[in-house]
Scaffold this motif. Structure first.
Motif, PDB file in Angstrom:
ATOM      1  N   GLU A 155       0.833  -1.200   0.000  1.00  0.00           N
ATOM      2  CA  GLU A 155       0.000   0.000   0.000  1.00  0.00           C
ATOM      3  C   GLU A 155       0.879   1.267   0.000  1.00  0.00           C
ATOM      4  O   GLU A 155       1.930   1.291   0.641  1.00  0.00           O
ATOM      5  N   VAL A 156       0.443   2.309  -0.706  1.00  0.00           N
ATOM      6  CA  VAL A 156       1.216   3.558  -0.755  1.00  0.00           C
ATOM      7  C   VAL A 156       0.404   4.760  -0.272  1.00  0.00           C
ATOM      8  O   VAL A 156       0.913   5.881  -0.271  1.00  0.00           O
ATOM      9  N   ASP A 157      -0.831   4.534   0.150  1.00  0.00           N
ATOM     10  CA  ASP A 157      -1.655   5.610   0.671  1.00  0.00           C
ATOM     11  C   ASP A 157      -1.324   5.805   2.153  1.00  0.00           C
ATOM     12  O   ASP A 157      -1.512   4.889   2.973  1.00  0.00           O
ATOM     13  N   VAL A 158      -0.836   6.994   2.499  1.00  0.00           N
ATOM     14  CA  VAL A 158      -0.366   7.240   3.860  1.00  0.00           C
ATOM     15  C   VAL A 158      -1.480   7.063   4.882  1.00  0.00           C
ATOM     16  O   VAL A 158      -1.271   6.457   5.950  1.00  0.00           O
ATOM     17  N   GLU A 159      -2.667   7.554   4.605  1.00  0.00           N
ATOM     18  CA  GLU A 159      -3.756   7.462   5.572  1.00  0.00           C
ATOM     19  C   GLU A 159      -4.184   6.014   5.788  1.00  0.00           C
ATOM     20  O   GLU A 159      -4.450   5.586   6.928  1.00  0.00           O
ATOM     21  N   LYS A 160      -4.245   5.217   4.730  1.00  0.00           N
ATOM     22  CA  LYS A 160      -4.601   3.805   4.884  1.00  0.00           C
ATOM     23  C   LYS A 160      -3.527   3.072   5.689  1.00  0.00           C
ATOM     24  O   LYS A 160      -3.849   2.229   6.545  1.00  0.00           O
ATOM     25  N   LEU A 161      -2.279   3.390   5.427  1.00  0.00           N
ATOM     26  CA  LEU A 161      -1.189   2.768   6.192  1.00  0.00           C
ATOM     27  C   LEU A 161      -1.256   3.197   7.656  1.00  0.00           C
ATOM     28  O   LEU A 161      -1.036   2.382   8.564  1.00  0.00           O
ATOM     29  N   ARG A 162      -1.563   4.459   7.892  1.00  0.00           N
ATOM     30  CA  ARG A 162      -1.692   4.955   9.260  1.00  0.00           C
ATOM     31  C   ARG A 162      -2.794   4.196   9.993  1.00  0.00           C
ATOM     32  O   ARG A 162      -2.625   3.814  11.163  1.00  0.00           O
ATOM     33  N   GLN A 163      -3.911   3.982   9.333  1.00  0.00           N
ATOM     34  CA  GLN A 163      -5.021   3.272   9.964  1.00  0.00           C
ATOM     35  C   GLN A 163      -4.622   1.849  10.347  1.00  0.00           C
ATOM     36  O   GLN A 163      -4.950   1.367  11.434  1.00  0.00           O
ATOM     37  N   LEU A 182       5.436   3.069   5.519  1.00  0.00           N
ATOM     38  CA  LEU A 182       5.444   4.499   5.811  1.00  0.00           C
ATOM     39  C   LEU A 182       6.866   5.043   5.838  1.00  0.00           C
ATOM     40  O   LEU A 182       7.142   6.116   5.289  1.00  0.00           O
ATOM     41  N   LEU A 185       8.146   5.402   2.310  1.00  0.00           N
ATOM     42  CA  LEU A 185       7.521   6.507   1.587  1.00  0.00           C
ATOM     43  C   LEU A 185       8.162   7.835   1.971  1.00  0.00           C
ATOM     44  O   LEU A 185       8.373   8.706   1.122  1.00  0.00           O
TER      45      LEU A 185
END
Length: 301
Positions: A155-163, A182, A185
């Protein structure tokens, strides 16, 4: 070309407790950079020391070297319940880093260790080795060239990784994969997402977050790292890693906390601040490398 005598001279500094800890750390990382059987042997001798911090770093370096000749001593350290939990944890992580599946049985055994940091580390190491068996190669795209306890998530979406990172209902291996994704990235948003992880999860999890923030060396994480270092209720294992991260970031706002907690009642925190202050000095100096034990040795001869 490094000679056998030079390796021996650096090794003697590492295992000699009369040397300042910061000099012994530089000797350790010099040996790690040398590599080879003689360096592994000298590093292995250090597990007789009484500094948990130093022994933790010995195990870390052996894992990063990925030399299979280190496996017996790392297994011995993992099995030795007289060793401090943070040392045994790092030995388990190092066995996973080396990547030889022959240690799976011992890692599975200690995945049920009564010390939670040891158990969680061994569980992660088992997952890493199983992932390697399925994928047959080390993860790529790591800008820090470290051997990590979990491959980065795709995954490269920061918010999805944060979740995923902050969701304590998720398997620990998945949260670690989000953690390293993260880091890879980079950027302030990823740093802030990781820094949020200092407020959740197990001590082992928070310890790893602090380590990663030290790798990234981004000023945005200084307030959270400082707060965790200052928190007396926090695990010493986490506080020590926050201190080392602040030393690696090496900006002016890091200095006061490191100087203050260099007098901490917890030995591992106190020693980490001592080493971190040396890292701070290095990062703000014209020195070409931190692992400069050989050049210092030559300069003094």
């Amino acid at each position: 070309m490094v000679t056998e005598k030079e390796v021996e001279q650096i090794g003697h500094i590492l295992v000699d407790a009369s040397w300042p800890l910061k000099a012994r750390f530089r000797a350790l990382f010099t040996l790690r950079n040398f590599g080879g059987a003689a360096a592994v042997e000298w590093i292995s001798k250090g597990f007789r020391d009484d500094s948990a911090l130093l022994k933790h770093e010995l195990a870390y370096c052996l894992g990063q070297m990925r030399d299979e000749s280190a496996i017996p001593v790392l297994v011995e350290v993992l099995q030795d319940t007289s060793q401090e939990p943070m040392v045994r944890h790092e030995a388990g992580e190092a066995l996973g880093a080396i990547g030889n599946p022959k240690v799976l049985d011992v890692l599975k055994q200690y995945s049920n260790d009564p010390i939670v940091e040891v158990a969680e580390t061994c569980q992660l190491a088992v997952k890493r080795l199983e992932w390697l068996q399925e994928n047959r190669e080390e993860p790529s795209a790591n800008p820090y060239c470290s051997v990590d306890p979990a491959p980065p998530a795709e995954e490269v979406d920061v918010e999805k990784l944060r979740q995923t990172l902050l969701d304590e209902s998720k398997p620990l291996f998945d949260r670690y994969r989000a953690m390293f994704a993260l880091r890879n990235l980079g950027g302030e948003a990823a740093v802030l997402a990781l820094a949020d992880g200092l407020r959740c999860g197990s001590a082992l999890f928070r310890h790893e977050i602090a380590y990663i923030l030290g790798q990234m060396q981004h000023e945005a994480s200084i307030p959270q790292l400082t707060a965790s270092l200052e928190c007396q209720a926090e695990s010493p294992m986490v506080r020590h890693e926050c201190a080392e991260a602040l030393g690696a970031i090496a900006k002016a706002p890091c200095l006061a906390a490191l100087q203050t907690y260099a007098q901490d009642e917890e030995r591992v925190v106190r020693e980490s601040c001592e080493v971190a202050l040396d890292m701070y000095d290095y990062e703000n100096s014209p020195e070409l490398q931190y692992a400069n034990g050989l050049s210092q040795l030559k300069a003094s001869s």
